[in-house]
Design a protein around this motif. Structure first.
Motif, short mmCIF file in Angstrom:
data_model
loop_
_atom_site.label_atom_id
_atom_site.label_comp_id
_atom_site.label_asym_id
_atom_site.label_seq_id
_atom_site.Cartn_x
_atom_site.Cartn_y
_atom_site.Cartn_z
N GLY A 92 1.31 -12.12 0.30
CA GLY A 92 0.82 -12.01 1.67
C GLY A 92 1.71 -11.11 2.51
O GLY A 92 1.23 -10.22 3.23
N LEU A 93 3.02 -11.32 2.41
CA LEU A 93 3.96 -10.51 3.16
C LEU A 93 3.93 -9.06 2.67
O LEU A 93 3.93 -8.11 3.48
CB LEU A 93 5.37 -11.08 3.01
CG LEU A 93 6.49 -10.30 3.72
CD1 LEU A 93 6.25 -10.23 5.22
CD2 LEU A 93 7.85 -10.93 3.41
N GLY A 94 3.89 -8.87 1.35
CA GLY A 94 3.86 -7.52 0.80
C GLY A 94 2.64 -6.74 1.24
O GLY A 94 2.73 -5.55 1.57
N LEU A 95 1.49 -7.41 1.29
CA LEU A 95 0.26 -6.73 1.72
C LEU A 95 0.29 -6.42 3.22
O LEU A 95 -0.17 -5.35 3.65
CB LEU A 95 -0.96 -7.60 1.38
CG LEU A 95 -1.24 -7.77 -0.12
CD1 LEU A 95 -2.36 -8.78 -0.34
CD2 LEU A 95 -1.60 -6.43 -0.77
N ALA A 96 0.82 -7.34 4.02
CA ALA A 96 0.94 -7.09 5.46
C ALA A 96 1.86 -5.91 5.73
O ALA A 96 1.57 -5.03 6.56
CB ALA A 96 1.45 -8.34 6.17
N MET A 97 2.99 -5.87 5.02
CA MET A 97 3.91 -4.75 5.16
C MET A 97 3.26 -3.47 4.63
O MET A 97 3.53 -2.37 5.14
CB MET A 97 5.21 -5.03 4.42
CG MET A 97 6.04 -6.15 5.03
SD MET A 97 7.52 -6.57 4.06
CE MET A 97 8.53 -5.10 4.34
N THR A 119 8.53 -7.73 -3.88
CA THR A 119 7.73 -7.59 -2.66
C THR A 119 7.84 -6.16 -2.11
O THR A 119 6.86 -5.59 -1.62
CB THR A 119 8.19 -8.60 -1.59
OG1 THR A 119 8.09 -9.92 -2.14
CG2 THR A 119 7.34 -8.51 -0.34
N ASN A 120 9.03 -5.59 -2.22
CA ASN A 120 9.22 -4.21 -1.78
C ASN A 120 8.35 -3.25 -2.59
O ASN A 120 7.83 -2.27 -2.06
CB ASN A 120 10.69 -3.83 -1.91
CG ASN A 120 10.97 -2.43 -1.40
OD1 ASN A 120 10.79 -2.14 -0.23
ND2 ASN A 120 11.39 -1.54 -2.29
N LYS A 121 8.19 -3.52 -3.88
CA LYS A 121 7.34 -2.67 -4.71
C LYS A 121 5.88 -2.74 -4.24
O LYS A 121 5.17 -1.73 -4.25
CB LYS A 121 7.43 -3.09 -6.18
CG LYS A 121 8.77 -2.81 -6.85
CD LYS A 121 9.03 -1.33 -6.99
CE LYS A 121 10.32 -1.05 -7.73
NZ LYS A 121 10.67 0.38 -7.75
N ILE A 122 5.44 -3.94 -3.85
CA ILE A 122 4.05 -4.09 -3.36
C ILE A 122 3.83 -3.19 -2.15
O ILE A 122 2.93 -2.35 -2.12
CB ILE A 122 3.74 -5.54 -2.99
CG1 ILE A 122 3.73 -6.44 -4.22
CG2 ILE A 122 2.38 -5.64 -2.29
CD1 ILE A 122 3.58 -7.91 -3.89
N PHE A 141 6.72 -0.07 8.68
CA PHE A 141 6.17 1.12 9.34
C PHE A 141 7.19 2.26 9.35
O PHE A 141 6.88 3.40 9.00
CB PHE A 141 5.75 0.79 10.77
CG PHE A 141 5.30 1.99 11.56
CD1 PHE A 141 4.00 2.46 11.45
CD2 PHE A 141 6.19 2.67 12.40
CE1 PHE A 141 3.58 3.59 12.17
CE2 PHE A 141 5.78 3.78 13.11
CZ PHE A 141 4.47 4.25 12.99
N VAL A 142 8.42 1.94 9.76
CA VAL A 142 9.47 2.96 9.79
C VAL A 142 9.75 3.48 8.39
O VAL A 142 9.93 4.68 8.17
CB VAL A 142 10.75 2.39 10.43
CG1 VAL A 142 11.88 3.42 10.38
CG2 VAL A 142 10.49 1.96 11.87
N ALA A 143 9.78 2.56 7.41
CA ALA A 143 10.04 2.96 6.02
C ALA A 143 8.94 3.87 5.50
O ALA A 143 9.22 4.86 4.80
CB ALA A 143 10.15 1.72 5.14
N GLY A 144 7.69 3.57 5.83
CA GLY A 144 6.59 4.42 5.40
C GLY A 144 6.69 5.81 5.99
O GLY A 144 6.43 6.81 5.31
N PHE A 145 7.10 5.89 7.25
CA PHE A 145 7.28 7.18 7.91
C PHE A 145 8.38 7.99 7.22
O PHE A 145 8.18 9.16 6.86
CB PHE A 145 7.64 6.94 9.38
CG PHE A 145 7.96 8.19 10.15
CD1 PHE A 145 6.94 8.95 10.70
CD2 PHE A 145 9.27 8.61 10.31
CE1 PHE A 145 7.22 10.11 11.41
CE2 PHE A 145 9.56 9.77 11.01
CZ PHE A 145 8.53 10.52 11.55
N VAL A 170 8.29 -12.05 10.42
CA VAL A 170 7.18 -11.29 9.84
C VAL A 170 6.93 -10.02 10.66
O VAL A 170 6.74 -8.93 10.11
CB VAL A 170 5.90 -12.15 9.78
CG1 VAL A 170 4.69 -11.29 9.40
CG2 VAL A 170 6.08 -13.27 8.76
N VAL A 171 6.96 -10.15 11.98
CA VAL A 171 6.77 -8.98 12.85
C VAL A 171 7.88 -7.97 12.62
O VAL A 171 7.64 -6.75 12.55
CB VAL A 171 6.73 -9.41 14.33
CG1 VAL A 171 6.75 -8.19 15.24
CG2 VAL A 171 5.48 -10.24 14.59
#
Length: 253
Positions: free
Chosen positions: A204-209, A50-53, A17-21, A9-10
């Motif tokens: 849950g994972l999609g929202l955390a990411m 999940t990637n779409k979320i 984070f890197v993908a968002g950047f 998960v970490v």
């Protein structure tokens, strides 16, 4: 019930984070997050949904950041965003119906061509150039095609929107980047709705990411607005090239 270890998960949050950047500057964030989800053992359909979320958070953050700086008027983009949403939804719903083998074979070469274009074409900077088609035609014809592609396949959507704004609408590199984000967000949402209808994402994972995507997108959009084409162009070349190589590798193995 699919379970992920704390370490995975970490790792996925860090990848987001890197993908968002990267995505907030040049697109191609899915090049990072989708393989990361698959390596973590998530099924292909759940990985895509999940990637779409998580991707919607980054795209929305980048769009709002560029709008807050005055780089783009989101209200004026709403009709185009609505078309991108509908097209993305249709693409996702038809993903199991439309054969995509030929498109996926051609896609790496298209991405390489985009990378070469941005790497070698002279005069590509933040200055607006000649508009080649009217805005109404761009919205009516180009936007739905790329939105549909986002729902159907996905990789490279940001780069395709970007080159359309540069080549057809005549936008400078930074202005093109800013205008890409709301459309990418809308087609992402449309694709997500379609994938929800076909398979259950890991919420849950999609929202955390997604939270990590927000942080990465804020940092990336700030740097893009500060540095402009000098940052956007090389990163776009790198992400398009890496995505092309990954797609070729996937076809070979």
């Amino acid at each position: 019930m699919f379970d992920l270890s704390y370490e995975l998960v970490v790792m996925l949050i860090g990848a987001a984070f890197v993908a968002g950047f990267v995505d907030s500057i040049a697109g191609g964030g899915g090049l990072i997050t989708v393989p990361a989800l698959l390596l973590a053992g998530v099924s292909p359909l759940q990985a895509l949904s999940t990637n779409k979320i998580q991707g919607t958070f980054g795209a929305a953050t980048a769009a709002l950041s560029y709008a807050a700086s005055g780089r783009v008027d989101l209200k004026r983009q709403l009709p185009a965003a609505a078309l991108a949403f509908v097209a993305g939804l249709c693409g996702a719903l038809l993903v199991s119906v439309i054969p995509t083998d030929h498109l996926q074979t051609a896609l790496p070469f298209v991405l390489i061509a985009i990378a070469v274009f941005f790497a070698l074409r002279p005069g590509l900077d933040d200055t607006d150039k000649l508009e080649r088609i009217p805005p109404a035609a761009f919205t009516a014809f180009f936007v739905p095609v790329i939105g549909f592609y986002d729902g159907l396949i996905g990789p490279g959507t940001g780069a395709f929107f970007m080159i359309g704004f540069v080549m057809l609408a005549g936008y400078g590199v930074l202005r093109a980047t800013a205008h890409t984000k709301l459309l990418n967000f809308a087609s992402n949402i449309g694709g997500l709705v379609g994938f929800i209808a076909m398979g259950t994402p890991l919420w849950g994972l999609g929202l955390a990411m997604g939270v990590a995507q927000i942080a990465g997108a804020r940092l990336g959009s700030k740097l893009a607005m500060r540095i402009g084409a000098r940052l956007i162009k090389p990163l776009l070349v790198v992400t398009s090239s890496l995505l092309a190589l990954k797609l070729i590798w996937d076809r070979l193995i």
